[in-house]
Enzyme design. Structure first.
Site, PDB file in Angstrom:
ATOM      1  N   TYR A   2       0.812  -1.470   0.036  1.00 47.12           N
ATOM      2  CA  TYR A   2      -0.019  -0.051  -0.023  1.00 47.12           C
ATOM      3  C   TYR A   2       1.022   1.276  -0.029  1.00 47.12           C
ATOM      4  O   TYR A   2       2.101   1.157   0.571  1.00 47.12           O
ATOM      5  CB  TYR A   2      -0.857  -0.100   1.299  1.00 47.12           C
ATOM      6  N   CYS A   3       0.208   2.293  -0.319  1.00 48.23           N
ATOM      7  CA  CYS A   3       0.803   3.712  -0.387  1.00 48.23           C
ATOM      8  C   CYS A   3       1.428   3.999   0.901  1.00 48.23           C
ATOM      9  O   CYS A   3       0.809   3.572   2.080  1.00 48.23           O
ATOM     10  CB  CYS A   3       0.071   4.597  -0.691  1.00 48.23           C
ATOM     11  N   PRO A   4       2.733   4.393   1.216  1.00 52.79           N
ATOM     12  CA  PRO A   4       3.711   4.594   0.277  1.00 52.79           C
ATOM     13  C   PRO A   4       4.698   3.752  -0.553  1.00 52.79           C
ATOM     14  O   PRO A   4       5.730   3.885  -0.817  1.00 52.79           O
ATOM     15  CB  PRO A   4       4.543   5.752   0.776  1.00 52.79           C
ATOM     16  N   ASP A  59      -1.410  -0.329  -6.141  1.00 48.01           N
ATOM     17  CA  ASP A  59      -2.017   0.726  -5.303  1.00 48.01           C
ATOM     18  C   ASP A  59      -2.439   1.656  -6.294  1.00 48.01           C
ATOM     19  O   ASP A  59      -1.713   2.063  -6.970  1.00 48.01           O
ATOM     20  CB  ASP A  59      -0.895   1.105  -4.400  1.00 48.01           C
TER      21      ASP A  59
END
Lengths: 141, 77
Positions: free
Chosen positions: B14-16, B41
């Site tokens: 997932y981000c980041p 993502d």
């Protein structure tokens, strides 16, 4: 990344997982964009960074405590790195400094040795504000 | 189609995460190397080009695939 350094500062007052996640993610984003990051941890934020606390922390904001279990489960299921690991990785990638609030230290009778090694130094609010004023962004979380 | 010197499979992160993995890889890469990130993502296809532009690297392209994006960047500095 040798781009012009800009400064991104955060005052971290909260010590719950749901608030520390955005702290770590924002720090990562700022580092990615080539900014210097200064994080001033105070009060409950500092409690979360006491020796041994980061790994044990499972508190969430009172407003959403009924959803704490579900949130923790989702994070685990989806293998999302913890806020602490995310913050540590941001530190590895760039210039992220974690400053402990001197006044909170005195209040709770803490020394630098009582804190997790992710904390770089202990500073007074004056010094932090003086640093933060050089930056474009300062958040209170 | 540019051949990538290195493929970073960040699917499921997932981000980041994908961006951070790319930055790490870019640091290790030689100038001129082409790096390809696979990311599921949804933010990466905007995030990564924005970063590359700011950091002075070349965005070769963003290619949507089934359930993920291939984002290709050339290290320019």
């Amino acid at each position: 990344m040798e781009v012009a350094e800009e400064r991104f500062s955060m005052v971290v007052f909260s010590g719950t997982v749901d608030k520390l996640f955005p702290v770590a993610i924002m720090a990562s984003g700022a580092v990615a964009m080539g900014m210097e990051v200064d994080i001033f941890v105070t009060f409950w934020g500092l409690q979360a960074l006491r020796q041994g606390s980061p790994a044990r922390l499972a508190r969430v904001s009172k407003d959403f405590e009924d959803q704490a279990g579900a949130m923790m489960q989702i994070l685990q299921e989806k293998k999302v790195p913890s806020w602490y690991d995310t913050l540590r990785q941001a530190k590895e990638l760039g210039d992220v400094r974690v400053h402990a609030c001197a006044m909170t230290m005195d209040l709770f009778g803490l020394t630098k040795e009582d804190l997790d090694p992710i904390v770089d130094d202990v500073v007074g609010v004056g010094e932090f504000v003086d640093q933060a004023k050089e930056g474009k962004i300062t958040l209170f979380i | 189609m540019v051949k990538a010197d290195r493929v970073i499979d960040a699917r499921g992160a997932y981000c980041p995460g994908p961006l951070m993995e790319l930055i790490r890889a870019v640091r290790e890469a030689a100038r001129g190397d082409v790096l390809e990130v696979l990311s599921s993502d949804s933010g990466s296809k905007r995030d990564i080009p924005a970063w590359a532009q700011k950091a002075g690297h070349e965005v070769v392209g963003v290619f949507p695939e089934q359930g993920y994006d291939r984002i290709v960047v050339r290290k320019a500095r």
